[in-house]
Enzyme design. Structure first.
Site, PDB file in Angstrom:
ATOM      1  N   ASN A  28       0.833  -1.206   0.000  1.00  0.00           N
ATOM      2  CA  ASN A  28       0.000   0.000   0.000  1.00  0.00           C
ATOM      3  C   ASN A  28       0.866   1.254   0.000  1.00  0.00           C
ATOM      4  O   ASN A  28       0.665   2.181  -0.786  1.00  0.00           O
ATOM      5  CB  ASN A  28      -0.912   0.024   1.228  1.00  0.00           C
ATOM      6  CG  ASN A  28      -2.041  -0.970   1.160  1.00  0.00           C
ATOM      7  OD1 ASN A  28      -2.337  -1.509   0.091  1.00  0.00           O
ATOM      8  ND2 ASN A  28      -2.672  -1.226   2.283  1.00  0.00           N
ATOM      9  N   ASN A 165       2.481  -1.247  13.008  1.00  0.00           N
ATOM     10  CA  ASN A 165       1.409  -2.051  12.413  1.00  0.00           C
ATOM     11  C   ASN A 165       1.068  -3.287  13.252  1.00  0.00           C
ATOM     12  O   ASN A 165       1.069  -4.420  12.751  1.00  0.00           O
ATOM     13  CB  ASN A 165       1.787  -2.480  10.991  1.00  0.00           C
ATOM     14  CG  ASN A 165       1.161  -1.591   9.938  1.00  0.00           C
ATOM     15  OD1 ASN A 165       0.018  -1.162  10.070  1.00  0.00           O
ATOM     16  ND2 ASN A 165       1.908  -1.290   8.899  1.00  0.00           N
ATOM     17  N   GLY A 250      -6.374   1.149   5.547  1.00  0.00           N
ATOM     18  CA  GLY A 250      -5.335   1.685   4.684  1.00  0.00           C
ATOM     19  C   GLY A 250      -4.901   3.091   5.026  1.00  0.00           C
ATOM     20  O   GLY A 250      -3.928   3.602   4.449  1.00  0.00           O
ATOM     21  N   ALA A 251      -5.579   3.735   5.978  1.00  0.00           N
ATOM     22  CA  ALA A 251      -5.239   5.120   6.309  1.00  0.00           C
ATOM     23  C   ALA A 251      -3.842   5.229   6.916  1.00  0.00           C
ATOM     24  O   ALA A 251      -3.096   6.169   6.628  1.00  0.00           O
ATOM     25  CB  ALA A 251      -6.278   5.704   7.259  1.00  0.00           C
ATOM     26  N   ASP A 253      -1.223   3.231   6.402  1.00  0.00           N
ATOM     27  CA  ASP A 253      -0.231   3.032   5.342  1.00  0.00           C
ATOM     28  C   ASP A 253      -0.112   4.288   4.488  1.00  0.00           C
ATOM     29  O   ASP A 253       0.980   4.675   4.068  1.00  0.00           O
ATOM     30  CB  ASP A 253      -0.626   1.847   4.462  1.00  0.00           C
ATOM     31  CG  ASP A 253      -0.851   0.576   5.254  1.00  0.00           C
ATOM     32  OD1 ASP A 253      -0.212   0.403   6.312  1.00  0.00           O
ATOM     33  OD2 ASP A 253      -1.683  -0.248   4.822  1.00  0.00           O
TER      34      ASP A 253
END
Length: 327
Positions: A28, A165, A250-251, A253
């Protein structure tokens, strides 16, 4: 990984149709950095199956060099299924599972077989920045050994960027203290306050800086409240933007991609944080793991707003499209 999300609302169990995409924190970030105009290489392992074909083709279509990726004939490409909600950092089942279900199928995957012996170290260290994720360390002993080798202190290594993460579902039988150890070996570290609290029992930016004094830059993201960067020149906080959220996945990344892009351009910490927020806003306002990043001219213009104007911004789905960029 190949990523699947329901075509409509509801639980995974009730969804007859899924939309296929590509998932993975590093991929991503790589795709978004390429979209921002940087030269980017992604290194990973996928199977020789159709999902592996799809993953490599999709990443390459975003302008990322995948020539150093490896195809594993003996192991499948990883797969995961998710609904539209944010992942839990505690492992507790959400009150409404349809909002945040995540189901990984990564055990025995091609990516889980990565190790110091299977990754081209020269290719991994050929850029100005080497971006790593704590997710890799959770996949297998070999993957953990690979991250320890890549983060080994030595002269001439590229700037090491590490996104914690923390994924509780991947660490059920492993000690997340490994993430803290790896973070201490890197130059630029991203962590969310919620995941730091769940993994290490600390969430306040000042407390996290005491816990992680080694990185030259520590970025602590705190959801809708904003993000704080600890650097050699001091501490800088930038409030988050007001965003109409379509999909929260995904924010983080995307934030890393925006911050890293601004870092590569030599921008100051405040601008780096703002570019991180703008990239995250692009992800939040778009369904799926990947979003079209704002064009550089638009991002620079918005990042240069005064504090009052920044606070009044409200971004809605479609704001990064060509029509929006041209306004």
């Amino acid at each position: 990984m190949a990523a699947f999300r329901p075509a409509g609302p509801g639980r995974l169990a009730d969804s007859p149709v899924f939309v296929r995409g590509v998932g993975g924190a590093e991929s991503n970030t790589a795709c978004l950095l390429a979209g921002a105009g940087h030269r980017v290489r992604w290194i990973g392992h996928v199977g020789t199956d159709g999902f592996g074909d799809h993953v490599l083709a999709e990443i390459a279509a975003h302008g990322v060099d995948v020539s150093a990726a490896r195809r594993d004939p003996d192991r499948p490409t990883g797969v995961y299924f998710r609904t539209g909600g944010e992942r839990s950092t505690t492992g507790e089942r959400p009150a409404d599972p349809a909002l945040a279900e995540v189901l990984y199928h990564r055990a025995g995957s091609a990516a889980s077989a990565m190790s110091p012996d299977t990754v081209d170290r020269a290719a991994a260290e050929s850029g100005r920045i080497l971006h790593l994720s704590g997710i890799t360390a959770a996949l297998s002993d070999g993957c953990r050994a690979l991250l320890y080798e890549l983060t080994e202190p030595r002269p001439g290594r590229p700037l090491l960027s590490f996104d914690v993460n923390y994924r509780v579902g991947l660490w059920k039988r492993r000690d997340p203290a490994v993430l803290l150890d790896l973070a201490r070996r890197c130059d630029l570290v991203f962590t969310g306050a919620d995941e730091a609290r769940a993994a290490w029992g600390a969430a306040d930016p000042a407390a996290l800086r005491e816990l992680l004094p080694e990185p030259s830059v520590l970025v602590v993201k705190d959801g809708g409240r904003g993000a704080t960067a600890h650097t050699a020149t001091g501490t800088c906080h930038v409030p988050a933007l007001s965003v109409e959220t379509a999909d929260p996945v995904g924010a983080g990344d995307a934030f890393a991609a925006g911050f890293l892009s601004a870092t590569l351009r030599g921008l100051p910490p405040r601008a780096r944080l703002r570019h991180g927020h703008l990239a995250a806003a692009a992800a939040l306002t778009c369904p799926g793991d990947l979003a079209e990043p704002p064009g550089r001219a638009l991002a620079d213009r918005l990042a240069a707003l005064d504090d009052d104007a920044w606070g009044r911004l409200r971004l809605t789905p479609g704001w990064t499209t060509r029509k929006a960029r041209d306004r």
